[in-house]
Write an enzyme that holds these catalytic residues in place. Structure first.
Site, PDB file in Angstrom:
ATOM      1  CG  HIS A  41      25.450  37.847  37.678  1.00 13.08           C
ATOM      2  ND1 HIS A  41      24.041  38.369  38.395  1.00 13.08           N
ATOM      3  CD2 HIS A  41      25.836  38.813  36.892  1.00 13.08           C
ATOM      4  CE1 HIS A  41      23.769  39.328  37.718  1.00 13.08           C
ATOM      5  NE2 HIS A  41      24.771  39.628  37.009  1.00 13.08           N
TER       6      HIS A  41
ATOM      7  CG  ASP B   1      31.547  42.089  32.752  1.00 16.22           C
ATOM      8  OD1 ASP B   1      30.750  42.335  33.807  1.00 16.22           O
ATOM      9  OD2 ASP B   1      31.326  43.192  31.894  1.00 16.22           O
TER      10      ASP B   1
HETATM   11  C1  SDX Z   1      28.249  42.478  36.194  1.00 22.94           C
HETATM   12  O1  SDX Z   1      24.328  42.951  39.275  1.00 22.94           O
HETATM   13  C2  SDX Z   1      24.582  42.928  37.977  1.00 22.94           C
HETATM   14  O2  SDX Z   1      23.462  42.720  37.266  1.00 22.94           O
HETATM   15  C3  SDX Z   1      25.536  43.224  37.347  1.00 22.94           C
HETATM   16  C4  SDX Z   1      25.844  43.108  35.653  1.00 22.94           C
HETATM   17  C5  SDX Z   1      25.092  44.172  35.305  1.00 22.94           C
HETATM   18  O3  SDX Z   1      24.521  43.913  34.042  1.00 22.94           O
HETATM   19  O4  SDX Z   1      24.517  45.056  35.526  1.00 22.94           O
HETATM   20  O5  SDX Z   1      25.404  41.726  35.336  1.00 22.94           O
HETATM   21  C6  SDX Z   1      27.403  43.214  35.420  1.00 22.94           C
HETATM   22  O6  SDX Z   1      28.525  43.262  37.234  1.00 22.94           O
HETATM   23  C7  SDX Z   1      28.598  41.238  36.089  1.00 22.94           C
HETATM   24  C8  SDX Z   1      29.619  40.723  36.997  1.00 22.94           C
HETATM   25  C9  SDX Z   1      31.001  41.198  36.672  1.00 22.94           C
HETATM   26  N1  SDX Z   1      31.680  40.675  37.653  1.00 22.94           N
HETATM   27  C10 SDX Z   1      32.966  39.990  37.859  1.00 22.94           C
HETATM   28  O7  SDX Z   1      33.058  38.999  36.731  1.00 22.94           O
HETATM   29  C11 SDX Z   1      33.866  39.984  38.828  1.00 22.94           C
HETATM   30  C12 SDX Z   1      34.225  38.514  39.194  1.00 22.94           C
HETATM   31  N2  SDX Z   1      32.880  37.999  40.153  1.00 22.94           N
HETATM   32  C13 SDX Z   1      32.816  38.106  41.563  1.00 22.94           C
HETATM   33  O8  SDX Z   1      33.603  39.157  41.948  1.00 22.94           O
HETATM   34  C14 SDX Z   1      31.402  37.840  41.897  1.00 22.94           C
HETATM   35  O9  SDX Z   1      31.126  36.601  41.541  1.00 22.94           O
HETATM   36  C15 SDX Z   1      30.489  39.032  41.944  1.00 22.94           C
HETATM   37  C16 SDX Z   1      30.906  40.267  42.832  1.00 22.94           C
HETATM   38  C17 SDX Z   1      29.959  39.085  40.560  1.00 22.94           C
HETATM   39  C18 SDX Z   1      29.286  38.423  42.803  1.00 22.94           C
HETATM   40  O10 SDX Z   1      29.560  38.183  44.000  1.00 22.94           O
HETATM   41  P1  SDX Z   1      28.535  37.800  45.015  1.00 22.94           P
HETATM   42  O11 SDX Z   1      27.385  37.629  44.660  1.00 22.94           O
HETATM   43  O12 SDX Z   1      28.690  38.734  46.253  1.00 22.94           O
HETATM   44  O13 SDX Z   1      28.968  36.299  45.476  1.00 22.94           O
HETATM   45  P2  SDX Z   1      30.259  36.191  46.796  1.00 22.94           P
HETATM   46  O14 SDX Z   1      31.458  37.257  46.470  1.00 22.94           O
HETATM   47  O15 SDX Z   1      29.620  35.779  47.943  1.00 22.94           O
HETATM   48  O16 SDX Z   1      30.652  34.453  46.104  1.00 22.94           O
HETATM   49  C19 SDX Z   1      30.057  33.452  46.620  1.00 22.94           C
HETATM   50  C20 SDX Z   1      31.336  32.391  46.689  1.00 22.94           C
HETATM   51  C21 SDX Z   1      32.534  32.802  47.469  1.00 22.94           C
HETATM   52  O17 SDX Z   1      33.219  31.676  47.930  1.00 22.94           O
HETATM   53  P3  SDX Z   1      32.792  31.157  49.334  1.00 22.94           P
HETATM   54  O18 SDX Z   1      33.157  32.334  50.220  1.00 22.94           O
HETATM   55  O19 SDX Z   1      31.438  30.512  49.396  1.00 22.94           O
HETATM   56  O20 SDX Z   1      34.007  30.116  49.517  1.00 22.94           O
HETATM   57  O21 SDX Z   1      31.886  32.319  45.211  1.00 22.94           O
HETATM   58  C22 SDX Z   1      33.026  32.636  44.861  1.00 22.94           C
HETATM   59  C23 SDX Z   1      33.470  33.553  46.275  1.00 22.94           C
HETATM   60  O22 SDX Z   1      34.791  33.447  46.718  1.00 22.94           O
HETATM   61  N3  SDX Z   1      33.206  33.503  43.872  1.00 22.94           N
HETATM   62  C24 SDX Z   1      34.354  33.429  43.121  1.00 22.94           C
HETATM   63  C25 SDX Z   1      34.123  34.138  41.901  1.00 22.94           C
HETATM   64  N4  SDX Z   1      32.828  34.721  42.219  1.00 22.94           N
HETATM   65  C26 SDX Z   1      32.377  34.358  43.544  1.00 22.94           C
HETATM   66  N5  SDX Z   1      35.575  32.713  43.051  1.00 22.94           N
HETATM   67  C27 SDX Z   1      36.426  32.866  41.901  1.00 22.94           C
HETATM   68  N6  SDX Z   1      36.087  33.402  40.871  1.00 22.94           N
HETATM   69  C28 SDX Z   1      35.038  34.437  41.012  1.00 22.94           C
HETATM   70  N7  SDX Z   1      34.816  34.847  39.825  1.00 22.94           N
END
Ligand code: SDX
Length: 428
Positions: free
Chosen positions: A305, A363
């Site tokens: 998140h 989720d």
């Molecule tokens: C919702 O904003 C809100 O409040 C949203 C929400 C709401 O109520 O409105 O809470 C609802 O959208 C919840 C989030 C649902 N999405 C997911 O579950 C999809 C999977 N999650 C990711 O795509 C990700 O965690 C995000 C998009 C939610 C957040 O991504 P960020 O903040 O942009 O973080 P990032 O992509 O920069 O990740 C940081 C690191 C990265 O690794 P490095 O580059 O540091 O090596 O963490 C890793 C990412 O690769 N990472 C994950 C991951 N999420 C982040 N690796 C594996 N699996 C994951 N789910």
């Protein structure tokens, strides 16, 4: 105001106001930075940007705290109901008995949609994704209410809010009925909000049925958990659209479109599909490895998140609700729930997830729960949009009812410098 921050650029110092809220980080006011210094701030993804001031919802991502108008989400989810939470988010205070009764009755006067709305559905294929239908039909509502679209008129804002809260379940259920070729079921105003939605989803004209009260309560709780979440991507979309003066139906339609993405509200459908693809606990390690592989764009859906760097407090309530629903429907040993629990356990012990503070979000368990209630996966984000409508409307109303400006971000330009046009004959 909490004081000043000093910015030194080359030999020039600029003083900026530091703003203090009730809770959470203070903010440096950079609104005059460009005019005073000629410099922009740069923050793609808005990781460090407060786009507005708001009194509606507070999140502390490090502590895993979520408050709706100051009330903790777990207390509201376990002790309140969705219609009461709608009143709270919209008006700022919990209603007394008379206010709650009047609000519920006001919603009931708007649960039906204009008969012409049915015609919009006939233009879609039966297998259209219901979110595509929701974007179209909700946006089209603005074609039916020309007489109450003056957004500067508080009464017009209030009736638009009621219409959106009241009609989203009806339209959402129509999306499902259209996809399965069953007749639309009219809303039943003697039923509760969640009960009425399940009735419109699963009842048929052929027999009298009443939704299971345990499933009704679980769905009402799911609506509460998804009602608002401060300046998430879809709410920011609604605010930005609203800042142009667009009508609330068009703004909510834009919010629905933004919510659809798998990084946001589409994650519940993606998380269930991921668990189904994993298929057995023995296959979890290979998916964990994929999630950690920098060369593989696979992510654990329902994990991570932008704000929560601790357990999402909604996920905790969601997991308990999931267990209750599975017990009720006799699927307590559902393999998919076992996969989810084991995936969560393994991920929370893995350094990759620990270092990046990746926890299950709302989720992760919602898909299993909605599926156990009988809702198909392609309707999960529709349920999310139905619940989040009150958050979108509350933020839209908060912005429009106080002084606001058109939202128009700038950019760091890295394209071509000015160059003269070259006729095609002269090009190499
Ligand atoms: C919702 O904003 C809100 O409040 C949203 C929400 C709401 O109520 O409105 O809470 C609802 O959208 C919840 C989030 C649902 N999405 C997911 O579950 C999809 C999977 N999650 C990711 O795509 C990700 O965690 C995000 C998009 C939610 C957040 O991504 P960020 O903040 O942009 O973080 P990032 O992509 O920069 O990740 C940081 C690191 C990265 O690794 P490095 O580059 O540091 O090596 O963490 C890793 C990412 O690769 N990472 C994950 C991951 N999420 C982040 N690796 C594996 N699996 C994951 N789910």
């Amino acid at each position: 105001m909490a004081g000043k921050a000093t910015l030194s650029i080359k030999d020039k110092k600029t003083e900026l106001d530091v703003l203090t809220g009730t809770l959470g980080p203070e903010a440096i006011d950079v609104s005059s930075l460009l005019s005073n210094t000629g410099y922009l701030t740069y923050d793609p993804g808005f990781q460090s940007t407060a786009s507005c001031e708001s009194k509606i919802t507070f999140i502390d991502g490090d502590q895993g705290i979520l408050l709706y108008r100051g009330y903790p989400i777990d207390q509201l989810a376990l002790e309140s109901n969705f219609v009461e939470v709608c009143f709270l988010l919209l008006n700022g205070e919990l209603p007394d008995k008379i206010q709650l009764k009047e609000f519920r009755n006001a919603i009931n006067r708007h649960t039906m949609v204009h008969e012409q709305i049915r015609n919009f559905f006939n233009g879609f294929r039966r297998d259209a994704h219901p979110m595509a239908v929701m974007v179209g039909v909700v946006g089209a509502l603005s074609a039916f209410y020309h007489d109450t679209l003056d957004i500067k008129n508080p009464e017009h804002r209030a009736i638009s809010a009621l219409r959106l809260i009241a009609k989203m379940p009806t339209i959402a259920a129509m999306c499902y009925k259209y996809s399965v070729g069953q007749p639309f079921m009219p809303p039943q105003n003697h039923m509760s909000y969640a009960e009425n939605f399940l009735h419109m989803m699963f009842a048929t004209p052929c027999e009298e049925t009443r939704p299971n009260p345990v499933l009704v309560k679980a769905l009402d709780r799911i609506f509460i958990l998804h009602a608002d979440h401060e300046q998430n991507a879809s709410t920011s979309t609604v605010r930005l659209a609203g800042s142009t003066g667009a009508n609330p139906f068009a703004c909510v339609s834009a919010g629905i479109a933004a919510l659809w993405g798998p990084a946001h509200g589409g994650a519940n459908e993606a998380a269930l599909n991921m668990l189904r693809e994993i298929g057995h606990v023995s296959r979890i390690p290979q998916y964990i490895a994929r999630a950690k592989d920098p060369n593989d764009n696979f992510r654990l859906m329902g994990f991570g998140h932008r704000v929560y760097k601790n357990y999402d407090p909604r996920a905790t309530v969601m997991r308990e609700t999931c267990h209750e629903v599975l017990e009720t429907v006799g699927a307590h040993d559902a393999p998919i729930f076992k996969i989810a629990l084991e995936l969560e356990r393994i991920a929370l012990e893995d350094d990759y997830f620990i270092q990046r503070k990746l926890y299950p979000n709302v989720d992760f368990y919602s898909g299993i729960t909605l599926s156990a209630i009988g809702i198909p996966a392609n309707m999960f984000t529709v349920i999310f949009a139905l619940a989040r409508t009150i958050g979108w409307v509350a933020h839209w109303n908060e912005m429009i009812s106080s002084p606001y400006r058109l939202s128009r971000p700038r950019q760091l330009y890295t394209g071509s410098k000015e160059r003269p046009y070259v006729p095609v004959e002269a090009r190499k």
